[in-house]
Scaffold this active site. Sequence first.
Site, PDB file in Angstrom:
ATOM      1  N   GLU A  94       0.867  -1.166   0.000  1.00 25.12           N
ATOM      2  CA  GLU A  94       0.000   0.000   0.000  1.00 25.12           C
ATOM      3  C   GLU A  94       0.907   1.218   0.000  1.00 25.12           C
ATOM      4  OE1 GLU A  94      -0.403  -2.164   2.753  1.00 25.12           O
ATOM      5  OE2 GLU A  94      -2.234  -3.205   2.193  1.00 25.12           O
TER       6      GLU A  94
ATOM      7  N   TYR B  87       7.687   2.184  -7.856  1.00 21.79           N
ATOM      8  CA  TYR B  87       7.068   0.864  -7.923  1.00 21.79           C
ATOM      9  C   TYR B  87       6.634   0.526  -9.350  1.00 21.79           C
ATOM     10  CZ  TYR B  87       7.068   1.244  -2.836  1.00 21.79           C
ATOM     11  OH  TYR B  87       7.437   1.398  -1.531  1.00 21.79           O
TER      12      TYR B  87
END
Length: 147
Positions: free
Chosen positions: A106, A118
Amino acid sequence: MRYSIEKMSMAHIDDVTELEKLCFPEDAWTKNMFKGELCNPATYYVVCIADEKIVGYGGFWYTFDGADITNVAVHPDFRRMGLGEKILKYMIDLASKLGADKMMLEVRSSNEAARSLYEKNGFESISIRKRYYADNGEDAVIMIKEW
């Protein structure tokens, strides 16, 4: 710049806790939280050392269905040098060696730098957790990488 990535130990806790407060002042983990994580056999934490000090760290939980990143942080003075990506790749490689076939996390919806990192490393956004962060009610973006 010379750096190394190694397994986090109890000897690193004070420095990691200080770095955590610097990087995440709104919801920093405590020393006891990190100690608890290091005592859990399902967790894996690493530190990045440069200039003889801890400048970054990361961790994940390895579970029956993959790996879940709990933290990735780099000291502000050492950002934009590729260390966050090196920590992330190290953790992906370790999770793979442990038998994971995917990794999840998250990230704050406002954290564009982290989301970009990411995505650059193969993570895809799959969902939103509304009002996930207790400090300000910000949404979390759930991201996954499968291999």
